[in-house]
Design an enzyme around this catalytic site. Structure first.
Site, PDB file in Angstrom:
ATOM      1  N   HIS A 103       0.838  -1.194   0.000  1.00  0.00           N
ATOM      2  CA  HIS A 103       0.000   0.000   0.000  1.00  0.00           C
ATOM      3  C   HIS A 103       0.878   1.251   0.000  1.00  0.00           C
ATOM      4  O   HIS A 103       1.937   1.281   0.649  1.00  0.00           O
ATOM      5  CB  HIS A 103      -0.909   0.018   1.232  1.00  0.00           C
ATOM      6  CG  HIS A 103      -1.661  -1.261   1.415  1.00  0.00           C
ATOM      7  ND1 HIS A 103      -2.602  -1.714   0.522  1.00  0.00           N
ATOM      8  CD2 HIS A 103      -1.580  -2.205   2.392  1.00  0.00           C
ATOM      9  CE1 HIS A 103      -3.086  -2.876   0.947  1.00  0.00           C
ATOM     10  NE2 HIS A 103      -2.474  -3.192   2.072  1.00  0.00           N
ATOM     11  N   GLU A 120      -1.376  -0.482   8.331  1.00  0.00           N
ATOM     12  CA  GLU A 120      -2.311  -1.445   8.903  1.00  0.00           C
ATOM     13  C   GLU A 120      -1.605  -2.392   9.862  1.00  0.00           C
ATOM     14  O   GLU A 120      -0.379  -2.434   9.936  1.00  0.00           O
ATOM     15  CB  GLU A 120      -3.011  -2.244   7.798  1.00  0.00           C
ATOM     16  CG  GLU A 120      -2.083  -3.062   6.940  1.00  0.00           C
ATOM     17  CD  GLU A 120      -2.786  -3.714   5.746  1.00  0.00           C
ATOM     18  OE1 GLU A 120      -4.029  -3.735   5.713  1.00  0.00           O
ATOM     19  OE2 GLU A 120      -2.077  -4.205   4.848  1.00  0.00           O
ATOM     20  N   HIS A 178       3.479  -7.657   1.349  1.00  0.00           N
ATOM     21  CA  HIS A 178       2.888  -8.596   2.305  1.00  0.00           C
ATOM     22  C   HIS A 178       1.808  -9.439   1.652  1.00  0.00           C
ATOM     23  O   HIS A 178       1.288  -9.092   0.591  1.00  0.00           O
ATOM     24  CB  HIS A 178       2.309  -7.845   3.510  1.00  0.00           C
ATOM     25  CG  HIS A 178       1.217  -6.874   3.155  1.00  0.00           C
ATOM     26  ND1 HIS A 178       1.481  -5.571   2.800  1.00  0.00           N
ATOM     27  CD2 HIS A 178      -0.131  -7.016   3.076  1.00  0.00           C
ATOM     28  CE1 HIS A 178       0.341  -4.944   2.539  1.00  0.00           C
ATOM     29  NE2 HIS A 178      -0.669  -5.808   2.694  1.00  0.00           N
ATOM     30  N   ARG A 198      -1.403  -4.574  -6.197  1.00  0.00           N
ATOM     31  CA  ARG A 198      -1.212  -6.030  -6.297  1.00  0.00           C
ATOM     32  C   ARG A 198      -0.057  -6.291  -7.252  1.00  0.00           C
ATOM     33  O   ARG A 198      -0.060  -5.818  -8.391  1.00  0.00           O
ATOM     34  CB  ARG A 198      -2.507  -6.659  -6.816  1.00  0.00           C
ATOM     35  CG  ARG A 198      -2.555  -8.166  -6.779  1.00  0.00           C
ATOM     36  CD  ARG A 198      -3.861  -8.702  -7.367  1.00  0.00           C
ATOM     37  NE  ARG A 198      -5.035  -8.220  -6.651  1.00  0.00           N
ATOM     38  CZ  ARG A 198      -5.996  -7.485  -7.199  1.00  0.00           C
ATOM     39  NH1 ARG A 198      -5.939  -7.145  -8.486  1.00  0.00           N
ATOM     40  NH2 ARG A 198      -7.034  -7.103  -6.495  1.00  0.00           N
TER      41      ARG A 198
END
Length: 320
Positions: A103, A120, A178, A198
């Site tokens: 991200h 996150e 991740h 992605r």
């Protein structure tokens, strides 16, 4: 009208990698065999949470914030974010490996998408034997090495994998490559953002034979190529808030509740509780509210004095 602890209608997301554990493990009313996510509290555009309990049932979270911004969000949060709710709370069920992704940070996300970045964290609620996560690089990398491995479909070879168990926590700063591996259920806390780059999806195709879009070019500037230690160790002292993550976007504590815990707040931030195991009740102003594993509750900032009672493992989240 007086505010109270709020629960919301879950927003379910079918995913190519999703399964049925949100129903079998977390008691969610899903009807699909490929539900990957339950969005518990969200103000992402087109996915705004609707209140499920009490006098405000049927109102959206945004409507309530517009009416009572400081009382819901807290003085400090309102000063910083205005009437935007800055966090997104989810449960995820990975029946298969998620795509390898990352991200962007606030600066890139603002410039490219007019969005927050996406810092996150994951709390592992359940993990099948030998289940693993991908978090970052094994060794310091570079754009050139990264692109070579993407082109050769060998990117997994240079990424760090972690075998996980219930209670493990990982903090994912923006730019961290991740992926959640197959057989894992996590509670996820993140900035309010749905921006994901992605980079590899194991050549999977959907029901129509289509591969999902990759974002290799966008990712180049966003990746952190350094090595990092994402896993967090934390204390588990009963009936108090044990700090797990403290960053500028959110603080997360772990409360191993066995009996009761008195909670005092200052009205500066809302508090969210995610029940990751067991059952508990929250009592305030003579009222009693009950929760079980898989429930998420938003305590408005105007509620500053309450008790948690029961036997449960609870994540406590606020902005400090």
């Amino acid at each position: 009208m007086k505010l109270y602890p709020l629960q919301f209608e879950p927003i379910f997301k079918d995913r190519i990698w999703g399964g049925t554990k949100l129903k079998t493990f977390l008691n969610k009313p899903i009807t699909s065999d490929s539900t990957g996510e339950s969005w518990e509290i969200s103000t992402v555009k087109n996915d705004v949470s609707i209140i499920a309990n009490g006098a405000f049932k049927g109102k959206s979270l945004n409507e309530l914030i517009n009416e009572f911004p400081e009382a819901v969000l807290g003085i400090k949060v309102y000063e910083q974010f205005g009437k935007q709710f800055p966090l997104l709370f989810k449960y995820l069920d990975a029946r298969e490996d998620l795509s390898i992704q990352l991200h962007p940070n606030d600066e890139l996300a603002k410039k490219r998408h007019n969005s927050f970045g996406k810092t996150e964290m994951w709390y592992v609620m359940q993990a099948d034997t030998d289940s693993r996560l991908i978090v970052g690089f094994k060794e310091k990398s570079s754009p050139e090495e990264y692109l070579k491995h993407i082109q050769n479909k060998t990117i997994v070879a240079i990424l760090d994998t972690k075998k996980v168990k219930q209670g493990d926590v990982f903090f994912l700063a923006t730019g961290t490559i991740h992926a959640i591996g197959a057989g894992i259920v996590v509670a996820e806390i993140q900035q309010t953002s749905d921006i994901t780059y992605r980079i590899y999806d194991f050549d999977r195709v959907d029901a129509n034979g289509n591969k999902r879009e990759l974002h290799v070019d966008l990712s180049l500037e966003a990746i952190n190529y350094e090595t990092l230690e994402a896993q967090k160790n934390y204390s588990k002292i009963e009936n108090i808030s044990n700090e797990v993550v403290n960053c500028k976007y959110f603080t997360t504590n772990f409360i191993p509740l066995d009996g009761h815990a008195k909670i005092y707040k200052h009205g500066e931030s809302f508090t969210v509780y995610m029940c990751v195991d067991g059952e508990f009740s929250l009592t305030t102003d003579g009222e009693n509210y009950s929760y079980r594993k898989g429930d998420t509750v938003l305590v408005p900032a105007s509620l500053t004095d309450f008790q948690l009672i029961g036997k449960a493992s609870i994540l406590e989240i606020y902005i400090s």
